[in-house]
Design a protein around this motif. Structure first.
Motif, short mmCIF file in Angstrom:
data_model
loop_
_atom_site.label_atom_id
_atom_site.label_comp_id
_atom_site.label_asym_id
_atom_site.label_seq_id
_atom_site.Cartn_x
_atom_site.Cartn_y
_atom_site.Cartn_z
N ALA A 139 7.49 -14.02 35.83
CA ALA A 139 6.98 -14.81 34.71
C ALA A 139 8.06 -15.15 33.68
O ALA A 139 7.84 -15.99 32.81
CB ALA A 139 5.83 -14.07 34.03
N GLN A 140 9.22 -14.51 33.79
CA GLN A 140 10.32 -14.78 32.86
C GLN A 140 11.42 -15.65 33.47
O GLN A 140 12.42 -15.93 32.81
CB GLN A 140 10.90 -13.46 32.36
CG GLN A 140 9.87 -12.52 31.75
CD GLN A 140 9.00 -13.16 30.70
OE1 GLN A 140 9.46 -13.92 29.87
NE2 GLN A 140 7.69 -12.89 30.75
N GLU A 143 12.20 -22.14 34.60
CA GLU A 143 11.55 -23.07 35.53
C GLU A 143 12.53 -24.19 35.89
O GLU A 143 12.41 -25.31 35.42
CB GLU A 143 10.25 -23.61 34.94
CG GLU A 143 9.19 -22.54 34.90
CD GLU A 143 7.80 -23.11 34.77
OE1 GLU A 143 7.23 -23.52 35.80
OE2 GLU A 143 7.31 -23.17 33.64
N GLY A 173 3.12 -13.64 31.32
CA GLY A 173 3.91 -14.81 30.99
C GLY A 173 3.04 -15.91 30.42
O GLY A 173 1.85 -15.75 30.17
N ASN A 174 3.64 -17.05 30.25
CA ASN A 174 2.98 -18.23 29.74
C ASN A 174 2.06 -18.80 30.83
O ASN A 174 2.49 -18.97 31.97
CB ASN A 174 4.05 -19.26 29.36
CG ASN A 174 3.48 -20.46 28.67
OD1 ASN A 174 2.42 -20.97 29.02
ND2 ASN A 174 4.21 -20.95 27.68
N PRO A 175 0.80 -19.13 30.50
CA PRO A 175 -0.09 -19.69 31.51
C PRO A 175 0.40 -21.01 32.11
O PRO A 175 -0.08 -21.42 33.17
CB PRO A 175 -1.41 -19.90 30.76
CG PRO A 175 -1.33 -19.02 29.57
CD PRO A 175 0.12 -18.90 29.23
N ARG A 176 1.36 -21.67 31.48
CA ARG A 176 1.90 -22.91 32.03
C ARG A 176 3.06 -22.67 33.02
O ARG A 176 3.49 -23.58 33.70
CB ARG A 176 2.36 -23.84 30.90
CG ARG A 176 1.19 -24.36 30.06
CD ARG A 176 1.64 -25.35 29.01
NE ARG A 176 2.61 -24.81 28.08
CZ ARG A 176 2.30 -24.13 26.97
NH1 ARG A 176 1.04 -23.91 26.67
NH2 ARG A 176 3.24 -23.68 26.17
N HIS A 177 3.54 -21.44 33.08
CA HIS A 177 4.66 -21.09 33.97
C HIS A 177 4.15 -21.02 35.42
O HIS A 177 3.00 -20.66 35.67
CB HIS A 177 5.24 -19.74 33.55
CG HIS A 177 6.53 -19.39 34.21
ND1 HIS A 177 6.59 -18.82 35.46
CD2 HIS A 177 7.81 -19.51 33.78
CE1 HIS A 177 7.85 -18.60 35.78
NE2 HIS A 177 8.62 -19.02 34.77
N HIS A 180 2.08 -18.06 36.80
CA HIS A 180 0.63 -17.97 36.59
C HIS A 180 -0.11 -18.56 37.80
O HIS A 180 -1.14 -18.02 38.21
CB HIS A 180 0.24 -18.70 35.30
CG HIS A 180 -1.21 -18.53 34.97
ND1 HIS A 180 -1.74 -17.33 34.53
CD2 HIS A 180 -2.25 -19.40 35.04
CE1 HIS A 180 -3.03 -17.48 34.33
NE2 HIS A 180 -3.37 -18.72 34.63
#
Length: 195
Positions: A139-140, A143, A173-177, A180
């Motif tokens: 998640a880190q 992208e 992490g961010n739900p947009r990553h 997810h």
């Protein structure tokens, strides 16, 4: 493998088996023994993600001479943390240093098992045949094209080897990553264990 993992000496001088929380013990047992080959574990910062993954690697290397393990890290710095965790176990646990050889991005057991650290910003993942895949802090990951290509190459390579297993261990992490989407897929699949 669990016996080796349990005997590893952690930073405070205790053995892993004596110090691990119930969450850690349950996860480690699942990683090694669960019938599902894929695992997605979300843990908070400081909850022994890299150290537990390093323990898993050492337990596997010392009990499976055919192991071909790849550790996917967000970048080279995070990959070095994996090596540092492994080195720490080697320094603290009697008898390990004579069996395990560590270089900048590789670890090998004298009986044949190997680990290679692959940062997400590196090229050249296609064609690999892992028996184990450790995905650290998915998640880190940035992208970028190279990181998503590494994820695609290595996650799809899991089907090449019968009995291959994968552990994704990450903070939330961010739900947009894209991590997810991997988690959502894992939650719907019978092949995945999520925690």
């Amino acid at each position: 493998a669990l016996d080796v993992i349990g005997s590893l000496v952690i930073e405070d001088g205790r053995q892993w088996a004596d110090a691990a929380t119930p969450v850690q013990v349950e996860a480690m047992d699942a990683w090694v023994n669960d019938s599902r080959p894929y695992h997605f574990d979300t843990r908070s910062r400081g909850f022994s993600k890299s150290a537990d993954a390093a323990a898993l690697v050492l337990g596997t290397l010392m009990t499976d001479p055919t192991a071909r393990i790849f550790w996917l890290a967000a970048d080279q710095d995070q990959g070095r943390l994996a090596i540092e965790s492994i080195d720490g176990y080697l320094e603290r646990t009697p008898g390990l240093a004579s069996r395990i050889v560590v270089t900048a991005n590789k670890v090998a057991d004298v009986n044949g098992g190997t680990l290679e650290i692959m940062p997400a910003d590196a090229a050249g993942a296609w064609g690999r045949r892992p028996t184990w895949l450790v995905v650290d802090e998915l998640a880190q990951w940035a992208e970028t094209q190279s990181s998503t290509r590494l994820w695609q190459a290595m996650s799809t390579a899991m089907t090449k080897m019968p009995g291959a297993r994968m552990v994704v261990i990450t903070t939330a992490g961010n739900p947009r990553h894209f991590a997810h989407r991997v988690l959502e897929h894992a939650r719907r699949s019978e092949l995945w264990r999520t925690a």
